[in-house]
Design a protein around this motif. Structure first.
Motif, PDB file in Angstrom:
ATOM      1  N   THR A 168      -2.284  25.156  39.548  1.00 14.15           N
ATOM      2  CA  THR A 168      -3.024  23.916  39.783  1.00 14.15           C
ATOM      3  C   THR A 168      -4.491  24.273  39.956  1.00 14.15           C
ATOM      4  O   THR A 168      -4.833  25.080  40.829  1.00 14.15           O
ATOM      5  N   ASN A 198      -2.512  20.812  35.942  1.00 15.34           N
ATOM      6  CA  ASN A 198      -1.454  21.545  36.648  1.00 15.34           C
ATOM      7  C   ASN A 198      -0.181  21.653  35.830  1.00 15.34           C
ATOM      8  O   ASN A 198       0.100  20.840  34.942  1.00 15.34           O
ATOM      9  N   THR A 228      -2.513  15.280  40.354  1.00 16.04           N
ATOM     10  CA  THR A 228      -1.531  16.140  39.693  1.00 16.04           C
ATOM     11  C   THR A 228      -0.245  15.373  39.427  1.00 16.04           C
ATOM     12  O   THR A 228      -0.064  14.235  39.880  1.00 16.04           O
TER      13      THR A 228
END
Length: 575
Positions: A395, A413, A431
């Motif tokens: 990430t 990510n 994300t």
């Protein structure tokens, strides 16, 4: 008379027979005990020890007098060593013999340059040794390139002192390779020195017939803490600010002398290729917002069983060759920490390499979107990783300055390490969860025609559908992927207030997004605005909450505090 003589001869015979039997017994005892082997063993051991001592005292170089004289001349004239390596003899050592007869050497390391013996023996520097052990930390004072490890304080004493670090950028201003750009940091030991030439394996390839195959070399002088350039015996010469720095006799192909570089210098190769030198002192770099890192393996959470640390979190500001950009990231390994360590090194290098291209960089700044850069970086990182039985999540948050006081941020990510931002009270999820049980992963697999079966929550034993590495599993199962999720771009205006929080799944397993934002607000209320390093305090506060909630996995946190944004330029050029 005769009888007396017979008795006497009989007595003599008995004595002789007795002596013979005694000698026979002694001979049998000698054959059984073999006492001579002790003398032979001592003699052999003495010869062996003498031979070992002689080998140690013998120089580790050729006995040819011409060769030795050549080595001495090279050491006395560093300009002729071509700036690559110096060949030296090891310092004298004192052999010691233990009682067991084995040999012990007291080797006193030489803390000067690395030692080369015919280029076959090299004493690695302390920094390189720590990198090889995958436990290195480059402190903020060494260029804000930091890879976090729980043993950070114990490793700090091994870092080189006094090396402030520097970033070098070369930009071709004229010639057939105009617009070409190359950047490197002084701490990037594995990629130094930097070579300029017309043919591979030169680091900066210049398509100009006047440029030699190997034309010039640039290296970081650890003694002077300066960048230096040296002509490598080019045919058409090298100029630095219109002054010749090549050897007077160009046909001899001798190297020139190393010359210090400064910010703004112009290097001319031949007559048409001109290169601008940009040097940024990383000791004067200022990260434009507060940064806090916290990490804990949570080793006692699994019934007292030791839990190895497989998280790696890092940040780099600025990126070499892209001074307006910075990268923050977390990699959570599985099957070991090797894949996470590799990804944390390769991924920032890929992002920096792509952004060092002026056209790609300008496109990001103009469109305020780095989706293509992040996607290409992940794909190139996956291609470079050769981990067949280990993998990791990844990430990253890419942030950059607009040049008008505003900042932009975009996230990418794979896996279940997550990032959330809060700008002016608005929660923004940056994300996507890539666990097998997530809706996004089930939908992705259904779209490629390989849907999950009812009740299927794992693939090949893993609960993740996307990751870096794990090449063997990806060969066995087509539903695994390394394609990243790319978030929307978030603008952070001059008057905005907020933060960004990146954490591995050890944190998100026990704290949801809403609770995390409440915890940040609670931590800010407890700490005064003028508290020393408030971002670090907040990161540790969040880590303690995960510990209190008894998380069962490694936990790493990066907290970015946008309330303390510094609007000044991120770096100042060297004089």
């Amino acid at each position: 008379m005769v009888k007396a003589m017979m008795v006497e001869s009989s007595s003599i015979a008995v004595v002789v027979i007795g002596l013979l039997m005694l000698l026979l017994i002694l001979l049998l005892i000698l054959l059984a005990c073999k006492p001579w082997r002790f003398f032979l063993s001592r003699t052999t051991r003495t010869r062996t020890i003498k031979s070992q001592v002689d080998d140690i005292e013998r120089p580790l170089v050729s006995e040819d007098s011409n060769f030795v004289q050549h080595q001495i001349d090279d050491f006395a004239n560093p300009a002729q060593t071509h700036g690559v390596s110096r060949k030296q003899r090891l310092p004298p050592v004192t052999p010691q013999l233990t009682q067991s007869g084995s040999l012990v050497l007291d080797v006193i390391p030489d803390h000067s340059d690395s030692i080369f013996l015919g280029q076959t023996l090299r004493r690695p520097s302390v920094t390189q040794h720590i990198i090889d052990e995958q436990k290195y930390v480059i402190d903020e004072e060494l260029g804000h390139e930091l890879q976090f490890h729980p043993d950070r304080d114990s490793l700090r004493e091994f870092l080189p002192k006094g090396n402030a670090g520097s970033s070098l950028t070369l930009e071709v201003l004229s010639g057939l390779s105009r617009g070409l750009r190359c950047s490197i940091q002084s701490t990037d030991i594995s990629n130094l020195p930097l070579t300029l030439g017309r043919v591979a394996p030169s680091d900066l390839l210049l398509k100009d017939s006047e440029v030699s195959g190997k034309h010039a070399l640039i290296n970081w002088n650890l003694n002077k803490l300066k960048w230096e350039v040296v002509d490598m015996g080019s045919l058409n010469g090298t100029l630095l600010n219109s002054q010749a720095i090549h050897h007077q006799d160009s046909e001899s192909r001798h190297w020139g002398h190393p010359i210090e570089l400064a910010n703004g210098d112009i290097i001319t190769l031949g007559t048409s290729t001109k290169i601008l030198v940009k040097i940024l002192s990383q000791s004067e770099c200022v990260i434009p917002f507060g940064v806090g890192l916290a990490s804990d393996p949570m080793a006692v959470r699994r019934g007292g069983k030791k839990l190895p640390m497989e998280d790696v979190c890092y940040y780099r500001w600025p990126l070499p060759g892209a001074e307006q950009f910075g990268l923050f990231g977390i990699c959570d390994g599985h099957g070991g920490v090797a894949a996470a360590t590799s990804a944390s090194k390769i991924l920032p290098e890929m992002v920096a390499s792509i952004l060092s291209d002026s056209s790609r960089r300008e496109r990001v700044l103009a469109q305020c979107d780095a989706s293509d850069v992040l996607r290409d970086s992940f794909l190139q990182t996956e291609a470079c990783m050769n981990h067949f039985y280990e993998g990791c999540t990844a990430t990253v948050l890419l942030a950059w300055a607009s040049g008008h006081g505003d900042f932009f941020a975009q996230c990418a990510n794979v896996g279940d390490s997550a990032c959330v931002m809060n700008i002016d009270g608005k929660q923004i999820k940056m994300t996507e969860d890539h666990r097998i049980t997530s809706n996004s992963e089930r939908l992705r697999m259904q779209e490629i025609g390989l849907p999950l079966k009812d009740g299927e929550t794992r693939l090949c034993g893993l609960n993740l559908g996307r990751m870096l590495g794990d090449k063997f599993l990806k060969q066995q199962e087509a539903r695994f992927s390394s394609d990243p999720y790319i978030s929307q771009v978030v603008c952070i205006h001059q008057a905005s207030r907020g933060f960004s929080l990146l954490a591995s799944d050890g944190f998100w397993d026990v704290v949801n997004f809403k609770k995390a934002i409440q915890l940040v607000q609670q931590a800010r209320e407890r700490n005064a605005p003028d508290t020393e390093n408030p971002a670090e305090r907040i990161a540790n506060f969040l880590l303690n909450e995960a510990r209190t909630q008894r998380t069962k996995d490694n936990t790493s946190i990066i907290f970015l505090d946008f309330d303390t944004i510094n609007r000044d330029p991120p770096c100042k050029p060297d004089p």
